[in-house]
Write a protein that holds these residues in place. Structure first.
Motif, PDB file in Angstrom:
ATOM      1  N   GLN A 103       9.010 -27.241  30.797  1.00 31.92           N
ATOM      2  CA  GLN A 103      10.108 -27.794  30.000  1.00 31.92           C
ATOM      3  C   GLN A 103      11.379 -26.976  30.223  1.00 31.92           C
ATOM      4  O   GLN A 103      11.400 -25.775  29.941  1.00 31.92           O
ATOM      5  N   GLY A 104      12.424 -27.626  30.706  1.00 31.11           N
ATOM      6  CA  GLY A 104      13.689 -26.928  30.966  1.00 31.11           C
ATOM      7  C   GLY A 104      14.766 -27.358  29.984  1.00 31.11           C
ATOM      8  O   GLY A 104      15.659 -28.131  30.337  1.00 31.11           O
ATOM      9  N   TYR A 105      14.663 -26.867  28.748  1.00 28.14           N
ATOM     10  CA  TYR A 105      15.670 -27.179  27.724  1.00 28.14           C
ATOM     11  C   TYR A 105      16.581 -25.970  27.485  1.00 28.14           C
ATOM     12  O   TYR A 105      17.777 -26.020  27.695  1.00 28.14           O
ATOM     13  N   SER A 106      15.962 -24.846  27.002  1.00 24.00           N
ATOM     14  CA  SER A 106      16.764 -23.707  26.534  1.00 24.00           C
ATOM     15  C   SER A 106      17.507 -23.011  27.666  1.00 24.00           C
ATOM     16  O   SER A 106      17.047 -22.980  28.808  1.00 24.00           O
ATOM     17  N   ALA A 132      22.022 -21.324  24.844  1.00 25.74           N
ATOM     18  CA  ALA A 132      21.780 -22.628  24.216  1.00 25.74           C
ATOM     19  C   ALA A 132      20.310 -22.711  23.817  1.00 25.74           C
ATOM     20  O   ALA A 132      19.460 -23.094  24.617  1.00 25.74           O
ATOM     21  N   GLY A 133      20.023 -22.279  22.577  1.00 32.13           N
ATOM     22  CA  GLY A 133      18.665 -22.354  22.044  1.00 32.13           C
ATOM     23  C   GLY A 133      18.665 -23.331  20.883  1.00 32.13           C
ATOM     24  O   GLY A 133      18.509 -24.540  21.051  1.00 32.13           O
ATOM     25  N   SER A 134      18.908 -22.786  19.682  1.00 29.99           N
ATOM     26  CA  SER A 134      19.019 -23.670  18.511  1.00 29.99           C
ATOM     27  C   SER A 134      20.144 -24.676  18.722  1.00 29.99           C
ATOM     28  O   SER A 134      20.015 -25.852  18.400  1.00 29.99           O
ATOM     29  N   THR A 181       7.053 -20.013  15.205  1.00 35.03           N
ATOM     30  CA  THR A 181       8.142 -20.408  14.299  1.00 35.03           C
ATOM     31  C   THR A 181       9.499 -20.325  15.011  1.00 35.03           C
ATOM     32  O   THR A 181      10.541 -20.494  14.397  1.00 35.03           O
ATOM     33  N   ILE A 182       9.453 -20.063  16.315  1.00 32.80           N
ATOM     34  CA  ILE A 182      10.682 -20.066  17.130  1.00 32.80           C
ATOM     35  C   ILE A 182      10.641 -21.231  18.119  1.00 32.80           C
ATOM     36  O   ILE A 182      11.583 -22.013  18.218  1.00 32.80           O
ATOM     37  N   ALA A 183       9.503 -21.354  18.831  1.00 33.24           N
ATOM     38  CA  ALA A 183       9.393 -22.378  19.887  1.00 33.24           C
ATOM     39  C   ALA A 183       9.551 -23.783  19.297  1.00 33.24           C
ATOM     40  O   ALA A 183       9.147 -24.031  18.162  1.00 33.24           O
TER      41      ALA A 183
HETATM   42  C1  LIG Z   1       6.475 -19.474  22.685  1.00 39.91           C
HETATM   43  C2  LIG Z   1       7.764 -20.122  23.098  1.00 39.91           C
HETATM   44  C3  LIG Z   1       7.748 -21.038  24.114  1.00 39.91           C
HETATM   45  C4  LIG Z   1       8.935 -21.634  24.525  1.00 39.91           C
HETATM   46  N1  LIG Z   1       8.884 -22.482  25.592  1.00 39.91           N
HETATM   47  C5  LIG Z   1      10.021 -23.052  26.008  1.00 39.91           C
HETATM   48  C6  LIG Z   1       9.989 -23.892  27.155  1.00 39.91           C
HETATM   49  O1  LIG Z   1       8.947 -24.081  27.799  1.00 39.91           O
HETATM   50  N2  LIG Z   1      11.132 -24.456  27.548  1.00 39.91           N
HETATM   51  C7  LIG Z   1      12.308 -24.275  26.876  1.00 39.91           C
HETATM   52  O2  LIG Z   1      13.305 -24.866  27.252  1.00 39.91           O
HETATM   53  N3  LIG Z   1      12.391 -23.429  25.822  1.00 39.91           N
HETATM   54  C8  LIG Z   1      11.268 -22.824  25.371  1.00 39.91           C
HETATM   55  N4  LIG Z   1      11.312 -21.960  24.299  1.00 39.91           N
HETATM   56  C9  LIG Z   1      12.620 -21.629  23.709  1.00 39.91           C
HETATM   57  C10 LIG Z   1      12.823 -22.147  22.308  1.00 39.91           C
HETATM   58  O3  LIG Z   1      13.048 -23.530  22.315  1.00 39.91           O
HETATM   59  C11 LIG Z   1      14.000 -21.366  21.710  1.00 39.91           C
HETATM   60  O4  LIG Z   1      13.587 -20.016  21.596  1.00 39.91           O
HETATM   61  C12 LIG Z   1      14.393 -21.881  20.346  1.00 39.91           C
HETATM   62  O5  LIG Z   1      14.969 -23.138  20.443  1.00 39.91           O
HETATM   63  C13 LIG Z   1      15.387 -20.919  19.643  1.00 39.91           C
HETATM   64  O6  LIG Z   1      16.460 -20.615  20.465  1.00 39.91           O
HETATM   65  P1  LIG Z   1      16.896 -19.102  20.748  1.00 39.91           P
HETATM   66  O7  LIG Z   1      15.677 -18.337  21.143  1.00 39.91           O
HETATM   67  O8  LIG Z   1      18.039 -19.137  21.695  1.00 39.91           O
HETATM   68  O9  LIG Z   1      17.340 -18.548  19.328  1.00 39.91           O
HETATM   69  P2  LIG Z   1      18.780 -18.699  18.671  1.00 39.91           P
HETATM   70  O10 LIG Z   1      19.200 -20.119  18.686  1.00 39.91           O
HETATM   71  O11 LIG Z   1      19.694 -17.700  19.282  1.00 39.91           O
HETATM   72  O12 LIG Z   1      18.462 -18.289  17.190  1.00 39.91           O
HETATM   73  C14 LIG Z   1      18.382 -16.927  16.758  1.00 39.91           C
HETATM   74  C15 LIG Z   1      18.127 -16.906  15.258  1.00 39.91           C
HETATM   75  O13 LIG Z   1      19.248 -17.503  14.565  1.00 39.91           O
HETATM   76  C16 LIG Z   1      18.796 -18.556  13.735  1.00 39.91           C
HETATM   77  N5  LIG Z   1      19.789 -19.647  13.725  1.00 39.91           N
HETATM   78  C17 LIG Z   1      20.428 -20.167  14.803  1.00 39.91           C
HETATM   79  N6  LIG Z   1      21.250 -21.167  14.415  1.00 39.91           N
HETATM   80  C18 LIG Z   1      21.083 -21.312  13.065  1.00 39.91           C
HETATM   81  C19 LIG Z   1      21.629 -22.184  12.084  1.00 39.91           C
HETATM   82  N7  LIG Z   1      22.503 -23.135  12.404  1.00 39.91           N
HETATM   83  N8  LIG Z   1      21.220 -22.043  10.801  1.00 39.91           N
HETATM   84  C20 LIG Z   1      20.313 -21.079  10.446  1.00 39.91           C
HETATM   85  N9  LIG Z   1      19.770 -20.215  11.348  1.00 39.91           N
HETATM   86  C21 LIG Z   1      20.148 -20.323  12.633  1.00 39.91           C
HETATM   87  C22 LIG Z   1      17.510 -19.028  14.358  1.00 39.91           C
HETATM   88  O14 LIG Z   1      16.672 -19.694  13.419  1.00 39.91           O
HETATM   89  C23 LIG Z   1      16.907 -17.734  14.847  1.00 39.91           C
HETATM   90  O15 LIG Z   1      16.243 -17.079  13.792  1.00 39.91           O
HETATM   91  C24 LIG Z   1      10.166 -21.334  23.877  1.00 39.91           C
HETATM   92  C25 LIG Z   1      10.178 -20.413  22.835  1.00 39.91           C
HETATM   93  C26 LIG Z   1       9.006 -19.788  22.461  1.00 39.91           C
HETATM   94  C27 LIG Z   1       9.066 -18.775  21.361  1.00 39.91           C
END
Ligand SMILES: Cc1cc2nc3c(=O)[nH]c(=O)nc-3n(C[C@H](O)[C@H](O)[C@H](O)COP(=O)(O)OP(=O)(O)OC[C@H]3O[C@@H](n4cnc5c(N)ncnc54)[C@H](O)[C@@H]3O)c2cc1C
Length: 396
Positions: free
Chosen positions: A130-133, A137-139, A374-376
């Motif tokens: 999966q190529g999303y993050s 660009a996570g949340s 609780t992150i993924a």
């Molecule tokens: C086990 C695992 C597998 C994964 N596999 C994949 C994968 O295969 N492909 C892929 O694309 N991605 C993958 N991910 C990535 C995952 O989708 C991201 O980690 C997730 O979306 C969070 O983004 P970030 O890590 O950039 O955190 P950030 O977005 O930087 O967030 C950091 C913290 O700030 C908080 N926060 C951010 N914005 C807000 C808001 N508006 N309100 C309140 N709190 C906020 C978050 O809740 C978090 O606690 C994986 C992650 C994990 C842990």
């Protein structure tokens, strides 16, 4: 006898005939079968079991027969699941193509795309990533920057994806890419399928606290992607992405049943590790009551999941309920991990020493790894924001 009773009987007989004795035991991570061009089998029995299930389409029981799926109704699929659980049959295939990508492609893909990809997922021939993050660009996924430029007969992709689980083992990756930088964030994104063997794709592993290294950063450097690999309409990839995320969150809400089948029961662990009173109960009444409370909650959650499964198949699901599942399921799993560690006491401090049994090590490592749930797939904070806005109607 009803049709479903007959189905149950024939399914039971088929499983008894086709599932070798060695495959009727709790699965351990090292023996899970994942799809892929380079897939391997831990034993001849595992291979035979996988091949029998794939040939029947039961690696994707409810998917249409025309693409090699099982074509089962929701009721039949449930019976299959129950009969497999009764005989302790191992899941035949682990694959995000089955859990996440396939259902989205069945909804949004062209006929040609379904013909090309769905049968290979069912037969475990291709492993997907999966190529999303992205690094920034996570949340806030919609701010992604990996771009795909229109070059006539192909797109030219440049950028990077991060946290790509098992990208080093994947054959293909489904990606969100920016195709219109001028449009508002969500509206300039497209959903693209990229062969990892394409020139210009490279990966770099990232090590985790649990000692595993299943994460990668994936780089795209002038990668040519044929136009036929666009899923859904150009610049409408956000719709596909959201549909796929729904499947990802449903999968994650039942993560415990998917990852480790060598189940560690709270009650059993407590009884083997803690002093018991004269009535054979865990002597520490306070801990006993917490174990009982969590066990009941977990049972209730399983039943809720089951109810939603049927509502979903009957297209009567209350979407607000679905939004809660990932948050509740992943938190519950973490609470269970905390209790397991509390039961182990000092033994939970073992990581790689000879003093810890493999079960104890696994509990400690799972405790570390499961924090990621609780992150993924969208963090709990983001899930709670979504629940507040869309389920409870609270203003932002
Ligand atoms: C086990 C695992 C597998 C994964 N596999 C994949 C994968 O295969 N492909 C892929 O694309 N991605 C993958 N991910 C990535 C995952 O989708 C991201 O980690 C997730 O979306 C969070 O983004 P970030 O890590 O950039 O955190 P950030 O977005 O930087 O967030 C950091 C913290 O700030 C908080 N926060 C951010 N914005 C807000 C808001 N508006 N309100 C309140 N709190 C906020 C978050 O809740 C978090 O606690 C994986 C992650 C994990 C842990």
């Amino acid at each position: 006898m009803s049709d479903l009773d007959t189905f149950r009987q024939t399914t039971r007989a088929w499983l008894l005939e086709n599932c070798p004795e060695s495959q009727r035991q709790p699965i351990v991570k090292a023996e899970q079968i994942w799809g892929g061009r380079n897939r391997t089998f831990p034993s001849a029995d595992a291979k035979a079991w996988f091949e029998a299930m794939a040939a029947k389409g039961w690696t994707a029981p409810t998917w249409p027969r025309e693409y090699g799926g099982g074509g089962l109704s929701a009721e039949e699929a449930k019976i299959l699941q129950q009969e497999m659980a009764r005989l302790q049959c191992r899941p035949a295939l682990y694959e995000i193509g089955i859990w996440m990508f396939g259902p989205a492609l069945l909804g949004f893909g062209t006929e040609a795309q379904k013909q090309e990809h769905i049968p290979k997922i069912i037969r475990g021939e291709i492993r997907w990533a999966q190529g999303y993050s992205e690094p920034s660009a996570g949340s806030d996924l919609a701010s992604l920057k990996t771009k795909a430029e229109d070059c006539g007969d192909h797109f030219l992709v440049n950028g990077t994806k991060i946290w790509t689980t098992n990208a080093h083992l994947a054959d293909w990756i489904f990606c969100l890419v920016r195709t219109n930088p001028a449009a508002p964030k969500q509206q300039g994104i497209s959903f693209l399928l990229i062969d990892m063997a394409s020139e210009g794709v490279s990966i770099s592993p990232i090590e985790l606290i649990s000692g595993e290294s299943e994460f990668c950063q994936t780089f795209f450097d002038n990668v040519k992607v044929p136009k036929r690999n666009l899923v859904g309409e150009l610049n409408k990839g956000w719709d596909v992405a959201k549909e796929l995320l729904k499947h990802e969150r449903t999968m994650m809400s039942s993560m415990e049943s998917m990852t480790e089948k060598e189940d560690v029961s709270l009650d059993v662990l407590a009884r083997t590790h803690l002093p018991l009173n004269s009535e054979g109960q865990i002597a520490n009444a306070e801990l006993r009551s917490r174990i009982a409370a969590l066990s009941m909650e977990m049972e209730a959650f399983q039943q809720l999941n089951e109810r939603l499964y049927y509502q979903h198949k009957a297209r009567q699901v209350d979407p607000r309920l679905g939004m809660l599942l990932k948050h509740i399921g992943t938190k519950q799993l973490q609470r269970k991990d905390e209790l397991l560690l509390e039961i182990l006491g000092n033994r939970a401090l073992s990581w790689e020493t000879h003093r810890a049994s493999s079960t104890e090590q696994r509990i400690t490592r799972n405790w570390a790894f499961n924090k990621s749930h609780t992150i993924a797939g969208g963090t709990s904070e983001i899930q709670l924001n979504i629940i507040a806005k869309r389920a409870l109607g609270m203003a932002s």
